[in-house]
Design an enzyme around this catalytic site. Structure first.
Site, short mmCIF file in Angstrom:
data_model
loop_
_atom_site.label_atom_id
_atom_site.label_comp_id
_atom_site.label_asym_id
_atom_site.label_seq_id
_atom_site.Cartn_x
_atom_site.Cartn_y
_atom_site.Cartn_z
N HIS A 177 -3.89 1.06 7.71
CA HIS A 177 -3.26 2.13 7.75
C HIS A 177 -2.76 2.82 7.02
CE1 HIS A 177 1.52 1.13 7.54
NE2 HIS A 177 1.42 2.38 6.60
N GLU A 178 -3.18 2.96 6.06
CA GLU A 178 -3.33 3.83 5.11
C GLU A 178 -4.48 4.76 4.96
OE1 GLU A 178 -0.89 3.68 2.37
OE2 GLU A 178 0.01 1.65 2.98
N HIS A 225 -2.38 7.36 7.21
CA HIS A 225 -1.94 8.31 6.86
C HIS A 225 -2.54 9.47 6.38
CE1 HIS A 225 1.94 6.39 5.88
NE2 HIS A 225 1.81 5.38 5.85
N CYS A 267 6.10 0.09 7.23
CA CYS A 267 5.41 1.01 6.53
C CYS A 267 6.48 1.76 5.51
CB CYS A 267 5.39 2.05 6.90
SG CYS A 267 4.97 3.71 6.48
N LEU A 268 6.32 1.86 3.88
CA LEU A 268 7.66 2.40 3.11
C LEU A 268 8.21 3.83 3.92
CD1 LEU A 268 5.96 1.33 -0.12
CD2 LEU A 268 7.71 -0.27 1.37
N GLN A 319 2.64 10.27 1.12
CA GLN A 319 3.82 9.77 1.59
C GLN A 319 5.07 9.81 0.22
OE1 GLN A 319 2.57 5.36 1.72
NE2 GLN A 319 4.31 4.90 3.54
N GLY A 337 0.96 -1.53 -0.15
CA GLY A 337 -0.19 -0.04 0.50
C GLY A 337 0.91 1.86 -0.09
ZN LIG Z 1 2.54 3.08 5.93
#
Ligand SMILES: [Zn+2]
Length: 170
Positions: free
Chosen positions: A134-135, A138, A92-93, A48, A43
């Site tokens: 989670h997304e 963000h 998480c990226l 991000q 995701g």
């Molecule tokens: Zn993340």
């Protein structure tokens, strides 16, 4: 696209809803999918990559040989959440190489606008439910480490600050 790393003020912002689904937003979504698959991740949310709009992309298919299911979600919302909870080890990226267990509702009924601006609904369970939540976090300036204990959060943040200093010097 370069992915912002925590800590970054843009990862702490409330993102604005999309009210006019322009071609440039579709291009952004396509670029984000490419960036996500490239990373690789399951995701990626618009903040991000520095875009403060309510958009994320998802594909939680991880099994080898299973067909990809790229999803583009504008203005995603949770309509209902189960009382039953689930714990996943999340990453998480924007916080590479750090993981922590996070407890979230196991099943969520969700709604969003797809790439063509059509309203879609679905019920997500397991990994898909966790990823969606989670997304969505963000887009509200929240990271998975905001769900864990302060000690571990501070430790991860300090390590990320150090990583960013080292990258800036390189
Ligand atoms: Zn993340």
């Amino acid at each position: 696209m370069p992915i912002l790393l925590h800590p970054d003020p843009r990862l702490k912002k409330l993102c604005a809803p999309v009210d006019d689904l322009s071609d440039s937003l579709r291009v952004l979504a396509d670029d984000m999918l490419e960036t996500m698959y490239d990373a690789p991740g399951v995701g990626l949310a618009a903040p991000q990559v520095g875009q403060l709009v309510r958009l994320f992309v998802l594909d939680c298919i991880k099994e080898e040989g299973e067909e990809a299911r790229p999803m583009v979600m504008f203005n995603p919302e949770i309509v209902a959440a189960s009382e039953e909870m689930n714990v996943y080890e999340e990453g998480c990226l924007s916080i590479p190489e750090h993981y922590a267990e996070v407890k979230r509702p196991k099943v969520v009924d969700v709604r969003w606008l797809d790439r063509d601006g059509r309203e879609q609904t679905d019920t997500f369970d397991g990994l898909w439910a966790t990823c969606f939540q989670h997304e969505l976090d963000h887009l509200n300036g929240k990271l998975f480490i905001d769900h864990i204990g302060a000690m571990k959060r501070q430790m991860i943040t300090r390590k990320m600050q150090k990583l960013k200093r080292e990258q800036a010097r390189a």
